[in-house]
Enzyme design. Structure first.
Site, PDB file in Angstrom:
ATOM      1  N   ILE A  14      -3.566  -2.728  -3.587  1.00  0.00           N
ATOM      2  CA  ILE A  14      -3.826  -2.957  -2.167  1.00  0.00           C
ATOM      3  C   ILE A  14      -5.222  -3.525  -1.944  1.00  0.00           C
ATOM      4  O   ILE A  14      -5.423  -4.342  -1.038  1.00  0.00           O
ATOM      5  CB  ILE A  14      -3.627  -1.653  -1.352  1.00  0.00           C
ATOM      6  CG1 ILE A  14      -3.840  -1.908   0.149  1.00  0.00           C
ATOM      7  CG2 ILE A  14      -4.553  -0.554  -1.832  1.00  0.00           C
ATOM      8  CD1 ILE A  14      -2.961  -2.949   0.762  1.00  0.00           C
ATOM      9  N   GLY A 232       4.175  -0.496  -3.091  1.00  0.00           N
ATOM     10  CA  GLY A 232       3.675   0.508  -2.159  1.00  0.00           C
ATOM     11  C   GLY A 232       2.236   0.241  -1.772  1.00  0.00           C
ATOM     12  O   GLY A 232       1.764  -0.906  -1.796  1.00  0.00           O
ATOM     13  N   GLU A 233       1.518   1.307  -1.401  1.00  0.00           N
ATOM     14  CA  GLU A 233       0.096   1.235  -1.057  1.00  0.00           C
ATOM     15  C   GLU A 233      -0.182   0.435   0.210  1.00  0.00           C
ATOM     16  O   GLU A 233      -1.333   0.167   0.537  1.00  0.00           O
ATOM     17  CB  GLU A 233      -0.732   0.657  -2.213  1.00  0.00           C
ATOM     18  CG  GLU A 233      -0.599   1.427  -3.511  1.00  0.00           C
ATOM     19  CD  GLU A 233      -1.376   0.787  -4.658  1.00  0.00           C
ATOM     20  OE1 GLU A 233      -2.146  -0.162  -4.428  1.00  0.00           O
ATOM     21  OE2 GLU A 233      -1.191   1.245  -5.798  1.00  0.00           O
ATOM     22  N   GLY A 234       0.837   0.001   0.925  1.00  0.00           N
ATOM     23  CA  GLY A 234       0.618  -0.850   2.093  1.00  0.00           C
ATOM     24  C   GLY A 234       0.539  -2.326   1.765  1.00  0.00           C
ATOM     25  O   GLY A 234       0.196  -3.148   2.622  1.00  0.00           O
ATOM     26  N   THR A 235       0.886  -2.704   0.528  1.00  0.00           N
ATOM     27  CA  THR A 235       0.699  -4.087   0.086  1.00  0.00           C
ATOM     28  C   THR A 235       1.599  -5.083   0.824  1.00  0.00           C
ATOM     29  O   THR A 235       1.173  -6.188   1.148  1.00  0.00           O
ATOM     30  CB  THR A 235       0.953  -4.203  -1.428  1.00  0.00           C
ATOM     31  OG1 THR A 235       2.201  -3.554  -1.740  1.00  0.00           O
ATOM     32  CG2 THR A 235      -0.151  -3.536  -2.223  1.00  0.00           C
TER      33      THR A 235
END
Length: 245
Positions: A14, A232-235
């Site tokens: 991210i 994930g991680e908001g990527t």
């Protein structure tokens, strides 16, 4: 704790994508088990409610008061960023097990469609995950029409905070980009509490997690990207921001 440290020093996926789209990365600790006293950074926000939620296969994940608290904390932290001049928020990273439970309850979807492999558990782990979610729903009997009840019984502190961020976006009339499975679970909670909030939501992408598409259909949101991502991680949300710009 190691993952948080990686986010803070800028070494995660991210962080790389956020640099590419000129976005800032903040980490909010809503209740991970380790303490983070050794990390000194203005990008780490500690609003820990408790060191982890309870085992929802045996009873409620948290009290209704803690559920309210998690939403309020998320609302407050988003409001602080808006007051600093931040124009758009995205969020991601949390736990896929409560997210699947929330999705199954609110969307009325079978666990076979909703539960995915998350961070990559094996077949045995996947069966245990499905069983835990089924037991959690059976034991707690969350009311799909009561967002706080669902959050308290089968949710997580981070999902409550995501719901709070989304509600804050609507309150401040700012766009919010939801990322994948976990942040969309937060959006489901937020929509029950305030249906109009979806007017401020953008779906960054549709992830590989099996139930994500059903969640987006329930929210009537079309994903900006559909690239088979599962980082994930908001990527996915961060990548979508560059397209929105």
């Amino acid at each position: 704790a190691a993952m948080v440290q990686t986010f803070i020093v800028g070494g995660a996926g991210i962080n790389s994508i956020a640099r590419h789209v000129a976005a800032d990365v903040y980490v909010v600790d809503m209740g991970i088990i380790p303490t983070l006293d050794s990390i000194d950074s203005d990008r780490l926000i500690v609003r820990k409610i408790a060191p982890g939620t309870a085992n929802f296969a045996r009873g409620p994940a948290m009290s209704r008061m803690n559920a309210e608290q998690s939403i309020i904390f998320g609302f407050e932290e988003a409001a602080k960023l808006y007051q600093k001049g931040i124009e758009i928020l995205g969020m991601g990273i949390g736990n896929t097990t409560p997210s699947a439970a929330i999705g199954a309850v609110i969307c009325g979807v079978d666990l076979e469609e909703m539960v995915g492999y998350g961070t990559g558990v094996d077949v045995e782990g996947f069966a245990r995950k499905q069983d835990a979610i089924a037991r959690g729903i059976a034991v707690n009997r969350p009311n799909p029409l009561d967002g706080l009840d669902v959050l308290a019984k089968v949710g997580g502190f981070e999902i409550g905070a995501i719901a709070g961020c989304i509600l804050s976006g609507g309150f401040h009339r700012r766009p919010v980009v939801i990322d994948g499975f976990i942040s969309t679970a937060g959006a489901l909670i937020a929509q029950i509490l305030c249906p109009q909030v979806t007017d401020y939501l953008f779906a960054g992408h549709c992830s590989e997690e099996s139930g994500h598409r059903a969640m987006l259909e329930h929210l009537k949101l079309d994903p900006i990207l559909d690239l088979g991502m599962r980082l994930g991680e908001g990527t996915g949300g961060a990548l979508a921001m560059s397209i929105m710009d």
